[in-house]
Each structure stands twice: as C-alpha cells, then as structure tokens.
Motif scaffolding. Structure first.
Motif, PDB file in Angstrom:
ATOM      1  N   ARG A 556       1.476   5.374  -4.446  1.00  0.00           N
ATOM      2  CA  ARG A 556       2.982   4.817  -4.488  1.00  0.00           C
ATOM      3  C   ARG A 556       3.381   4.832  -3.259  1.00  0.00           C
ATOM      4  O   ARG A 556       4.167   3.675  -2.915  1.00  0.00           O
ATOM      5  CB  ARG A 556       3.665   5.789  -5.529  1.00  0.00           C
ATOM      6  CG  ARG A 556       5.136   5.461  -5.727  1.00  0.00           C
ATOM      7  CD  ARG A 556       6.140   6.496  -6.331  1.00  0.00           C
ATOM      8  NE  ARG A 556       6.080   7.778  -5.759  1.00  0.00           N
ATOM      9  CZ  ARG A 556       6.605   8.158  -4.527  1.00  0.00           C
ATOM     10  NH1 ARG A 556       7.412   7.251  -3.912  1.00  0.00           N
ATOM     11  NH2 ARG A 556       6.360   9.247  -3.955  1.00  0.00           N
ATOM     12  N   ALA A 557       3.523   5.844  -2.391  1.00  0.00           N
ATOM     13  CA  ALA A 557       4.061   5.729  -1.005  1.00  0.00           C
ATOM     14  C   ALA A 557       3.479   4.905  -0.239  1.00  0.00           C
ATOM     15  O   ALA A 557       4.061   4.035   0.720  1.00  0.00           O
ATOM     16  CB  ALA A 557       3.684   7.235  -0.391  1.00  0.00           C
ATOM     17  N   ALA A 558       2.121   4.661  -0.397  1.00  0.00           N
ATOM     18  CA  ALA A 558       1.513   3.536   0.661  1.00  0.00           C
ATOM     19  C   ALA A 558       1.916   2.125   0.273  1.00  0.00           C
ATOM     20  O   ALA A 558       2.198   1.318   1.162  1.00  0.00           O
ATOM     21  CB  ALA A 558       0.023   3.883   0.522  1.00  0.00           C
ATOM     22  N   LEU A 559       1.767   1.990  -1.224  1.00  0.00           N
ATOM     23  CA  LEU A 559       2.208   0.630  -1.505  1.00  0.00           C
ATOM     24  C   LEU A 559       3.738   0.187  -1.153  1.00  0.00           C
ATOM     25  O   LEU A 559       4.027  -0.738  -0.802  1.00  0.00           O
ATOM     26  CB  LEU A 559       2.016   0.662  -2.841  1.00  0.00           C
ATOM     27  CG  LEU A 559       2.349  -0.668  -3.718  1.00  0.00           C
ATOM     28  CD1 LEU A 559       1.923  -1.927  -3.112  1.00  0.00           C
ATOM     29  CD2 LEU A 559       2.155  -0.766  -5.483  1.00  0.00           C
ATOM     30  N   ALA A 560       4.662   1.523  -1.442  1.00  0.00           N
ATOM     31  CA  ALA A 560       6.070   1.130  -1.198  1.00  0.00           C
ATOM     32  C   ALA A 560       6.085   0.620   0.291  1.00  0.00           C
ATOM     33  O   ALA A 560       6.940  -0.193   0.969  1.00  0.00           O
ATOM     34  CB  ALA A 560       6.875   2.448  -1.380  1.00  0.00           C
ATOM     35  N   GLU A 561       5.254   1.602   1.223  1.00  0.00           N
ATOM     36  CA  GLU A 561       5.556   1.214   2.675  1.00  0.00           C
ATOM     37  C   GLU A 561       4.986  -0.271   3.021  1.00  0.00           C
ATOM     38  O   GLU A 561       5.738  -0.778   3.904  1.00  0.00           O
ATOM     39  CB  GLU A 561       4.685   2.388   3.280  1.00  0.00           C
ATOM     40  CG  GLU A 561       4.586   2.079   4.797  1.00  0.00           C
ATOM     41  CD  GLU A 561       3.943   2.880   5.738  1.00  0.00           C
ATOM     42  OE1 GLU A 561       3.775   3.065   6.760  1.00  0.00           O
ATOM     43  OE2 GLU A 561       3.165   3.803   5.026  1.00  0.00           O
ATOM     44  N   ALA A 562       4.105  -0.669   2.359  1.00  0.00           N
ATOM     45  CA  ALA A 562       3.346  -1.883   2.717  1.00  0.00           C
ATOM     46  C   ALA A 562       4.374  -2.933   2.161  1.00  0.00           C
ATOM     47  O   ALA A 562       4.696  -3.935   2.784  1.00  0.00           O
ATOM     48  CB  ALA A 562       2.032  -2.122   1.932  1.00  0.00           C
TER      49      ALA A 562
END
Length: 1003
Positions: A556-562
């Motif tokens: 979730r964090a990686a997708l939100a950042e991208a």
C-alpha cells in the motif's frame, strides 16, 4: 430532355430505412401496378391532411389523379412511396418545372416542385424526413439542383420537415401560402442532420429489441431440452421482468400453461391477446416464413431467429435468408440472426436472457457483440471467470450474438452503445464487415467518447465465413488494421486480448501518458513487466522491488508513493505469495484478500491514474480485486443531529450494484406484469473533465461520462498480458487527445474543381463506351497529367523514344542531363534490373546507353523507352489513392522500392485526410528517418510532401469517379519535390454509397 423509354424501373432507388420510433419501412418508386394501393392509402388519410396537400377539400382521387400519380417517367416526374406490410403509409413526388413554375420543356431546367402526403397513423415517425432524403438524392441523379414547395401556414409539421433538413433554403409568403425553395447540394449541416437522424433511429431500433415488455418463444418444445425450451428456460432463470409466452402449434388443444415453467402456452401467436414485442423463433427453417408472417400480422417489433439452415448452408440457404430479410422488413421488423446465439440485457428493469447461454452474466458496463455463437460462449465464459456476479469487473450491460447477421449488425450496436449510459466499453468480435465505410464512421464517433475494442476473424483468407454474404474487402488486413487505428478502434488479435483490454478499460481511467511505474515483491516478475513495457514502446521506470516478506501495508505504501509522484502515468503491481513471520493478514482471511484491500486503499486516493496487477499463484487476489468494492462507510454528518444519509455522494463513491434475485428463485411474474422499459435516448451529460473533449458529429447526441473511480482493479496471470492491455489504453488515450483537434482539410486557391469535373465527364463519355458498368478505365497519360494539374499536381514531362534519334531530339528539347527509362510493365521502376539509366550528360552518352539498354533487355518495341529530365536528388517515395468498394477511399504513402514493395512499409489513411493526419502518416512508416536526416543526410521537404498528399486526397474526395491515382516515384528533395510518374483510373460512381441517403444494407 431524357425520355421515359430511356429509363426502366430504377431498382437502385429501392431502400429499407429505420424510422424515428425504431420500426422500418421500405421506400420504392411508385409504378402503374400501385393504383389500388394508392386509392386505399388515400382513403385512410384524414380530411385535414388531404386539405393540407391539395389546399382544398379533396375527399377522393379521380381516375385521372390515380393515373397521374402512378405513371412516371423516372426523370421529370418521379413518385416514391414508403410501405409497411406492402401497403402505402406515405408518398412523395416531384415534377420538373421551369422558372415560371410551369412543366419543364427545356433539358437545362434544374428545378422541381415537391409534395408529400403521410397517413395520419404514421405521422411523427419521421417518414417524411426519410422520403425527403431519398427524393432529393433521386433528383440530384436526374440533374435537378433545387426543390420548391408550397405549404399552407397551418401545416407546421411539413414546414418543419423542410426547414430542419439542413439544406440552404429561402422562405417567402404570398397569397396565403408559404413558398420554400432550397438547394439540393448536400451541406455540412444537412449531412449532420441526416447522420443524427440515422443514429437516433437505429439506436432506438436496437433499444426496442433489448427492452421488450413481452416475449414469445415460438417453437418451445413439449418436452425438456431442445433449442426452444432452452431459450425459454434462460428467459425465466434470468428473472425477466416482462411477460413470457410459449408458442408451439403441436401443443395439445386446450392447453393454457406449460409446466413445470408455469408460463402461458398457446398453439399460435394470434391466440395471444396482448402485444408481443420480441419473438424468439426456434423452428425448422422451412417453417420460419409462416412464423414471421404471423409475427408481422400480430405487430411484433422484432424477431430473434435461432434457427439454422440459411446462408451457412449454401446458395439455396443464402437465397432463403434474403427472402427472410425482405419478409421481416416488409412488416417493419428488425431481425437478429438467423443462426443467432441470442441477446442479453442485464439492466435491473429488464433482466433479459433471450439466448442459449446457460446462465445470466453479471451486470456491468461492457457492451458485447459477436457474430459467432462459439466466440460468444468463449467471451461470456471468459468474462465470468474473471469477475462473476453483478457489479464485478467483468459485468456486461448487453450482449448480442447475431449469427449470420442478415439485418442487425455491429454497426447498429455501435449506434446504440454510443449514447447508452450503462455501457462504458464496447467489445466487438467481427468475422466480416458488411459496410466498412459506415463502420469506420460510427467507430470513430463512438471511440471519441468510449473505447471500442475489436478482434476480427477470417482476416487472411479473403473470404467471409459461411453465412456472411458481404462484399469482399480487397485491401490487405494490414491496411484494414491501419484504418481501424485511424478511427480510434483498439484492434487486438485474440479473444483473450479482447477480454484483457476490455477489463482494464472498463475499470480504470485512461492514462495521461506512457510513463509506467513498476513495483512488486519479485524482481524476476518485475523485470518481465519492464521488458514487456519496452516491447510495447512504453516508458517504464526502474522497478521498485520490495522484499519477499513485504506485507500488504508495504504494498500500500509503495503504490501510494508511486501514484503520488509526478513521474508516472500508470502503475503495474507484481505480486507473488510472500513469506515472513509478520505477515499482516486478518484472522481467517487469506493473503490475497488482504493485499487486495491494501491496493484498493492506495488506488482510491488517486483515481486519475490506472493500476493493474500481475500475480502468480494468487487467485484469491484476482478474485477479490475483480469483485465490487465494499460500500464505504458514511461520512461524518455536518451537525450532531444530521443523519448520515443526508450527505451528498462524493464523485469517487462507487455506484451501488443493482439487486440480483437468486437464480434458483426467479421473481414471480404474471402475464399482465410488463417490463419497466428503459428511458428513451436523450442528451446525456458531458464527459468527465479529466478527459479531453473530442470532436463529434454535429447531429449526434452527447454520450454519458465514463466511470473512472478505480475501486476494481484488473489482475492478470502474465506480465505480458497486463502490459499489452495497458499499452492499448495508452495508445487509445493518445488518440483521444489528438481527436480533440483532428486538423482540417486545407483549401487551395489554385484547385479547379469544376473544370476537373468537366474533364472527368468528357473522359468517361469517351473511354467507357464499350466498358461494362462499374469497371474502371485507365486515363491516357496526357489526359491524366492535365487532370492532375487541375489540382496543382504537376508531373515532369516524359517523351517517348522509340529509336536513338528520337531519344536525342527529346533530350535536346528537355535539356541535359536526362534519364532514359523503360516503361514495359515488367521493368517499370526497376533500376536494379538496368531499366533506368540516370545522369546522361550528352548525345554520345545517350546513344551508347540506348544501345546498351536495347542489347541487354530487348527491342525498343518491347521496352518502350522514354526520356525525362533529371531532377534534384532526394528520397524516392510513392503516393497512391484507391477506392475499395467495401473499405472506401484510402490514401497510401511509403518509400519507393524495397521498403514498400518488399517490407510492406506503407501508411494508410481514410480520405478525406486532414493536415494533422497526413503529417502523422508521413512519420508513421518505419523508414521515416530517411526523410528527416538519417545518418547525417540532409532532411527533405516534408511540408511539400504533405501538401501533395492533401491534394491527392482532395482530388479523390471531390470526384468519386477517380477510383485510383498512382504517383511513382515522387522524388522529395531538400527543397520541393518532383512527380516523375503518374497514372489515373476512372469509373462511373456507384448509384448508392454511404454518403447517400440513409438505408439499411442488403447482402
């Protein structure tokens, strides 16, 4: 003046048309045999309508009137009738007149008086508007350029028919009569009006088929099993909200109900007292005509024919199919089939499954059309596997499998889905395209507002599948694919790719560009996605690889950042089962469900960017992502006492899934329980502001917005499939942005359109005396050069050289240096075989070259040598324009020689081409770098090249008699270009084209 004996009955004026309410009528010339029909028709017209027609009480027609209105010469006096069931419902006629309004006697008189009469019961159906389109086309064919009509001021409906047609008109009032005069030359407005009426009528005709209030299954078996009983069972299991009747002439006398289904049963359609909207026919082919006759007499609006034994069975079956179509249309009915699989409408107010599909698909926003029943089964099964249930990612709005496609086709469904608010993506599987010109026009308009994904079968064998009696497209499949891309159609090759692309487009917003972020917990899978992006010419970023123990929160964090970053337009998430001690999975829940929830949370925060998932061995992840998102919790109330339900819905809130009754217990129905029909087509809201506003036909309605909230995310078991679907979305989004500014067709002051038209008419009169109708003829070189010059296309002079002395005189006239070329067909443009000798500087060299040429390749009589002056060095190109009888007018461009002939590196565009399309066409060939300074060479004059392409496009568009233009080679230098070879072919244009009045096709 043309005499009547010179003109037999004009069969090409006959046409079937769809009227405003979705019914059909046949338009045809009136003949002397129609006397009784005319009298019967007139007796059913009200006194008021008769008064409006004749400006006085006129209760009955005299024998003289009947003779006058049924005897025509089809030149100066023409009458057309609209018929339903073989009987007149409206008439129109014109009489050629002179400037004083008297009967014309001079062949140069180009004005006619026109008058209509419409039966009162059929007024308001758009009959007069359809008749005006056809009588205007007839008049233009007979040399009439202007209509005049006198109308009483109280006859506002007829005045509106004339003024709303879009022609340039003049209106005067004198002696209590309104006089209207209008030119018959089609205008942009008249074409837009005609296209708009066509779209609304054909969309309405499809809507009537998809939203019946009553269905009769004719041929329902007495015992379980069989096609008819299966269709009945599908209707009942789907929860159809209307009335259902079982019909079979073999039912026992006195039977009133079919058990165990519990539906009313009758032996004949006439025993049903209520109206029947749709008849599902499942009887042997020999019995179908009697059944269709009964349907027509009962007032059925449309028929779905599941029966086989038609065009797919050979020549006899093809003729049986044509008879069937004529019979259905004569009663004003649309026809799906024969040999059809069925149709489905998942709208909650209809719930129609009139097909052989074993289960009702989930409701959603994908419109699906196929010609093949087998492919229809594969698509329905594939979609069900990817997202079953109402509101899932793979839900459909409607499904039609048309079988032999004798009447209703993919074009009709495009007309309907263009404005259907419940359809966001259109998927078509086509085995043949009966009217490619119209398909390209409709697909382009629909693609401007919602994606159209097409897979085409039978692409390479050059023939239509059995049962599809359609014109054969002579252009190669690569050309058809290029023309589809120009129209904005997403062309794929397989059924799997249809589903993959459809799911992504139905659930995700369009990407703003081609920059792709990749993240996941497997470096190998991420690299596969990276390589796939490069293969599809996308711009992938370096993959962000998480650890193999990454939790859903890490994803979730990686997708939100991208998604939050400005450097990407879409994200590909790759996932494999993770390992680790701290996996954040709720008790009793699987890792797939937890990861799906995490990805959804991140994606919902950025609804403007698409997300797609690649997974391995995580089926639960795919199933959870495909299912409808759980309803969000209500937002806090604005006040302490305000109920949660009082807040306005947010744009990102998902639409609630329609209620679906359990399949095991369909809702009760009774013969008197009608379906709740869909609202008629109307002007829907505009597109979402996040998408560019596309160019549209002026006469068409505005389609509804697409749903872009990414609460459902498509998942794929292979990186290549996910990236390919995403790449199609990227290319389509780029086309949408370009479609907002499609460019223009330039006007050139030096074009002599009228003079070229006169030249063409003279050439056709001279060259086609002994040529069969429709066959093209080559234009002599001198005449071809003169015709091209009318459009500013100038060719380099070519002088014949049948012997050395003549060659020397020709070179002296042109000036050295010169080229010596053979024009024999087997050596034309073949410098590699020695048939072209360049840069000949003087007489001695010319004589020596001439001798070498004839000694090596053959005699002068065989070689037919010519001399031509040299031109500045440049890049040799080829420009062609051709009219395929099915595909339409096509403009082609490539580099001369091996690139185009060996590698097929040719770019195609539909005519008329705009300046923007031509500029893109030049750059789209693979060898385009050679025009722009490849490896240090000097760039050539592409502006001059684009102008030449546009001039050729204008010539062919302005004059449909020009069926082929070939310019080869065209040497494009650093400044300017030279056309060294040109040929033109002419033919009489067909009597009817897609640019003519609207008509239903007949195959």
């Amino acid at each position: 003046m043309q005499k009547s004996q010179d003109h037999a009955y004009p069969t090409h004026w006959e046409a079937d048309v769809v009227l405003r309410d979705g019914g059909t009528a046949r338009i045809r010339p009136i003949t002397p045999d129609d006397a009784e029909r005319l009298v019967s028709f007139y007796e059913q017209v009200s006194d008021e309508s008769k008064y409006y027609r004749f400006f006085a009480p006129y209760p009955r027609l005299s024998d003289r009137d009947v003779h006058r209105f049924t005897h025509h010469d089809y030149v100066d006096r023409v009458g057309l009738a609209a018929t339903v069931g073989g009987e007149f419902i409206a008439t129109v006629r014109y009489d050629r007149i002179n400037d004083q309004g008297l009967p014309a006697k001079d062949p140069e008189d180009d004005q006619a008086e026109v008058a209509f009469l419409v039966q009162d019961a059929h007024q308001g159906r758009g009959v007069a508007s359809a008749l005006l389109e056809h009588i205007a086309a007839v008049a233009r064919e007979r040399g009439i350029r202007r209509f005049a009509a006198e109308v009483l001021p109280a006859n506002s409906k007829m005045i509106k028919v004339f003024t709303d047609a879009g022609y340039t008109h003049k209106r005067t009032f004198e002696d209590g009569v309104v006089r209207l005069e209008f030119d018959l030359e089609p205008t942009e407005q008249s074409m837009a009006v005609m296209r708009g009426r066509e779209q609304r009528a054909e969309a309405r005709s499809v809507q009537r088929l998809l939203t019946p209030r009553s269905v009769a299954v004719i041929g329902t078996g007495r015992a379980p099993g069989g096609v008819g009983r299966t269709a009945l069972r599908s209707l009942l299991d789907s929860g159809f909200t209307g009335r259902v009747h079982a019909v079979n002439h073999a039912f026992p006398e006195g039977v009133q109900r079919l058990d165990p289904e519990g539906v009313p049963a009758v032996r004949a359609l006439r025993e049903i007292s209520d109206p029947v909207d749709l008849a599902v026919i499942a009887v042997p082919a020999d019995s179908v005509p009697d059944v269709v006759r009964d349907c027509g007499e009962h007032g059925v609006q449309g028929v779905l024919i599941l029966s086989s034994g038609y065009a797919e069975a050979g020549p006899d079956g093809r003729e049986r199919q044509r008879d069937l179509l004529r019979q259905a249309r004569s009663y004003g009915m649309r026809l799906i089939g024969p040999n059809a699989f069925g149709l489905i409408n998942t709208a909650p107010g209809v719930r129609l499954n009139a097909s052989l599909a074993p289960q009702m698909p989930g409701a959603g926003h994908i419109g699906l059309f196929t010609q093949s029943g087998a492919i229809g089964i594969a698509l329905l099964s594939g979609l069900h596997a990817r997202g079953p249930g109402d509101g899932g990612i793979a839900g459909i709005s409607a499904f039609v499998s048309a079988g032999n496609r004798a009447d209703v086709s993919g074009n009709d469904l495009l007309q309907y889905w263009y404005e259907d608010p419940d359809t966001d993506v259109v998927i078509l599987y086509l085995e043949s395209i009966g009217n490619p010109r119209k398909f390209a026009r409709l697909a382009r308009r629909t693609a401007a507002v919602k994606p159209v994904v097409v897979a085409r079968g039978a692409r390479h064998n050059g023939t239509a599948p059995p049962g599809h009696a359609v014109p054969t497209v002579r252009v190669p499949d690569s050309t058809v694919a290029a023309l589809m891309r120009q129209a904005g159609v997403i062309r794929v090759d397989t059924v799997t790719e249809l589903i993959d692309a459809g799911l992504l487009l139905a659930s995700q917003p369009l990407p703003a560009g081609s920059r792709i972020a990749i993240l996941g917990n497997s470096e190998s899978l991420a690299l596969l996605a990276y390589d796939a992006c490069l293969t599809e010419r996308l711009r992938p970023q370096r993959p962000h690889v998480l650890t193999s123990a990454a939790t859903p929160d890490d994803f979730r964090a990686a997708l939100a950042e991208a998604l939050a970053g400005d450097g990407c337009d879409a994200v590909v998430v790759t996932a494999i089962p993770w390992v680790g001690e701290g996996a954040a999975v709720s008790p009793g829940g699987g890792e797939g469900a937890a990861l799906a929830a995490a990805l959804r949370t991140a994606a919902e925060a950025h609804p403007e960017k698409p997300v797609t998932v690649v997974h391995l061995a995580m089926d639960e992840l795919a199933e959870t992502l495909a299912a409808p998102a759980p309803a969000p919790a209500p937002a806090p109330a604005s006040g302490p006492d305000a109920p949660a339900g009082d807040r306005a819905p947010r744009p990102e809130d998902p639409a609630p899934a329609p209620a679906r009754p359990p399949e095991s217990a369909p809702p009760p129905r009774s013969p008197s329980q009608p379906a709740r029909p869909l609202s008629p087509p109307g002007p829907p809201p505009t597109l979402a502001a996040s998408q560019p506003a596309p160019a549209r036909d002026p006469g068409a309605t505005t389609p509804p917005p697409r749903r872009t909230a990414p609460v459902r995310i498509p998942a794929y078991p292979a990186a290549e499939r996910a990236v390919r679907a995403l790449a199609e979305a990227v290319r389509y989004a780029a086309w949408r942005r370009e479609a907002a500014d499609p460019g223009r067709v330039p006007e050139y002051d030096d074009i002599q359109e009228a003079a070229a038209g006169a030249d063409i008419e003279r050439l056709l009169d001279r060259l086609t005396l002994d040529v069969p109708t429709g066959r093209s003829v080559p234009v002599p070189p001198e005449d071809a050069e003169a015709l091209l010059a009318r459009y500013g296309i100038h060719t380099r002079p070519v002088l014949a050289a049948p012997d050395p002395d003549t060659a020397v005189r020709a070179a002296a006239r042109l000036g050295y240096p010169v080229a010596l070329k053979t024009t024999a067909p087997h050596l034309r443009h073949r410098a590699d075989l020695g048939g072209v000798r360049l840069d000949i500087a003087g007489e001695r060299e010319l004589r020596r070259t001439y001798t070498e040429l004839t000694d090596f390749l053959g005699s002068p009589e065989e070689l037919r040598p010519v001399v031509q002056s040299m031109v500045p060095r440049g890049v040799d190109t080829v420009i062609r324009a051709a009219i395929d009888p099915a595909a339409g007018a096509v403009l082609s461009f490539g580099l001369a020689g091996a690139p185009s002939q060996l590698l097929g590196d040719i770019a195609h565009r539909l005519i008329p081409a705009t300046d923007r399309e031509v500029a893109e066409q030049i750059r789209s060939i693979r060898a385009a770098p050679m025009l722009f300074g490849w490896r240090g060479s000097q760039p050539v004059d592409t502006a001059a090249l684009a102008e030449l392409l546009l001039r050729v496009s204008r010539l062919v568009d302005d004059h449909p008699e020009v069926v082929a233009v070939d310019l080869e080679p065209v040497v494009v230098a650093a400044h300017g270009l030279s056309v060294l070879g040109a040929s033109v072919r002419l033919a009489r244009p067909p009597a009817t084209t897609d640019l003519g009045p609207r008509r239903l096709p007949v195959y």
